[in-house]
Design an enzyme around this catalytic site. Sequence first.
Site, PDB file in Angstrom:
ATOM      1  N   HIS A   1       2.973   3.463  -8.828  1.00 10.61           N
ATOM      2  CA  HIS A   1       2.756   2.037  -9.115  1.00 10.61           C
ATOM      3  C   HIS A   1       3.976   1.439  -9.823  1.00 10.61           C
ATOM      4  CE1 HIS A   1      -1.229   2.336  -7.619  1.00 10.61           C
ATOM      5  NE2 HIS A   1      -1.702   3.061  -8.612  1.00 10.61           N
TER       6      HIS A   1
ATOM      7  N   LEU B   1      10.506 -20.707  -5.221  1.00 13.48           N
ATOM      8  CA  LEU B   1       9.481 -19.886  -4.551  1.00 13.48           C
ATOM      9  C   LEU B   1       8.148 -19.941  -5.301  1.00 13.48           C
ATOM     10  CD1 LEU B   1       8.958 -17.349  -2.487  1.00 13.48           C
ATOM     11  CD2 LEU B   1       9.276 -15.994  -4.555  1.00 13.48           C
TER      12      LEU B   1
ATOM     13  N   ASP C   1       0.830  -1.214   0.000  1.00 14.40           N
ATOM     14  CA  ASP C   1       0.000   0.000   0.000  1.00 14.40           C
ATOM     15  C   ASP C   1       0.863   1.262   0.000  1.00 14.40           C
ATOM     16  OD1 ASP C   1      -2.309   1.457   0.027  1.00 14.40           O
ATOM     17  OD2 ASP C   1      -2.807   1.046   2.124  1.00 14.40           O
TER      18      ASP C   1
HETATM   19  C1  FPP Z   1      -1.644   0.347  -3.466  1.00  9.40           C
HETATM   20  O1  FPP Z   1      -1.272   1.684  -3.551  1.00  9.40           O
HETATM   21  C2  FPP Z   1      -1.206  -0.401  -4.597  1.00  9.40           C
HETATM   22  C3  FPP Z   1      -2.004  -0.870  -5.614  1.00  9.40           C
HETATM   23  C4  FPP Z   1      -3.457  -0.671  -5.693  1.00  9.40           C
HETATM   24  C5  FPP Z   1      -1.450  -1.605  -6.723  1.00  9.40           C
HETATM   25  C6  FPP Z   1      -0.234  -2.392  -6.404  1.00  9.40           C
HETATM   26  C7  FPP Z   1       0.485  -2.537  -7.651  1.00  9.40           C
HETATM   27  C8  FPP Z   1       1.812  -2.582  -7.763  1.00  9.40           C
HETATM   28  C9  FPP Z   1       2.755  -2.584  -6.643  1.00  9.40           C
HETATM   29  C10 FPP Z   1       2.386  -2.605  -9.103  1.00  9.40           C
HETATM   30  C11 FPP Z   1       2.159  -3.875  -9.806  1.00  9.40           C
HETATM   31  C12 FPP Z   1       2.815  -4.978  -9.105  1.00  9.40           C
HETATM   32  C13 FPP Z   1       2.932  -6.171  -9.610  1.00  9.40           C
HETATM   33  C14 FPP Z   1       3.557  -7.255  -8.816  1.00  9.40           C
HETATM   34  C15 FPP Z   1       2.455  -6.469 -10.982  1.00  9.40           C
HETATM   35  P1  FPP Z   1      -2.398   2.772  -3.555  1.00  9.40           P
HETATM   36  O2  FPP Z   1      -2.615   3.231  -4.948  1.00  9.40           O
HETATM   37  O3  FPP Z   1      -3.615   2.259  -2.864  1.00  9.40           O
HETATM   38  O4  FPP Z   1      -1.732   3.892  -2.710  1.00  9.40           O
HETATM   39  P2  FPP Z   1      -2.478   5.020  -1.867  1.00  9.40           P
HETATM   40  O5  FPP Z   1      -3.199   4.300  -0.761  1.00  9.40           O
HETATM   41  O6  FPP Z   1      -1.355   5.845  -1.388  1.00  9.40           O
HETATM   42  O7  FPP Z   1      -3.396   5.747  -2.797  1.00  9.40           O
END
Ligand code: FPP
Length: 238
Positions: free
Chosen positions: A33, A127, A16
């Site tokens: 991201h 893994l 997150d």
């Molecule tokens: C949360 O940050 C993250 C996500 C909703 C997406 C997670 C995706 C990645 C880490 C990239 C892709 C990864 C892989 C392994 C393909 P948020 O957007 O909710 O952050 P915020 O709470 O600060 O808005």
Amino acid sequence: MLLSDKIPAHVGVIMDGNGRWAELRGLPRIEGHRRGAERSREIITAAMEVGIKALTLYAFSLENWQRPKNEVTTLMRLLEIYLRNELNEFIEKGIVFKTIGEIWRLPENIQGLIAEAEARTAGNTGLTLIAALSYGGRNEIIRAVKKLISTGVSPDRITEDLFDSFLDTAGISSPDLIIRTSGERRISNFLLWQGAYSEFYFTDTLWPDFTKEEFFLALHDYQMRERRFGAVPMRAKS
Ligand code: FPP
């Protein structure tokens, strides 16, 4: 210093804080991201280094479909690039790639890449990397209930083990440790059934800043805990 005999077999991560990381720097959210995906790569390598058997990354929740259309589209594009780029690495490193969630809701090209990655890594022995995509814990439980009922099983034959075998995570041990970054202290519909006895590690660090060193700190913190699974502490037993 990590104890080699107390490495968690399965670690789940709620990655997150990508959006906030970008906003704090005046960058578009997708840049967060992108950095987050790079961090995932580092954590996967670190997990292999210490002998973790399974790593589940919460990459896209069912609730995430409600984000603005352009953020969903760019996240899907990022996922596509990630899968295209990583497949050879998964094969080289012996990673078994799996997904959990409503994969049928993802764009068709991504479903194709997932099927290919799952098929081409199924025979590996390293893994197990599980990507939770279009995933929600309650939804997974409801789908499992539906599948179970459709087998016509008699209610007195239903056990926890049987139910477990109908979940998306069938055959994978429950997570010993769940890490959540960015200061939120919630489970947010992640591995609800499987996380019944998981240890939790919360950190204020935003996911794009979550380094291998902090990952090892989380593992160290886990190793200092005494897991009792509802029983009495070892020293109190007579
Ligand atoms: C949360 O940050 C993250 C996500 C909703 C997406 C997670 C995706 C990645 C880490 C990239 C892709 C990864 C892989 C392994 C393909 P948020 O957007 O909710 O952050 P915020 O709470 O600060 O808005």
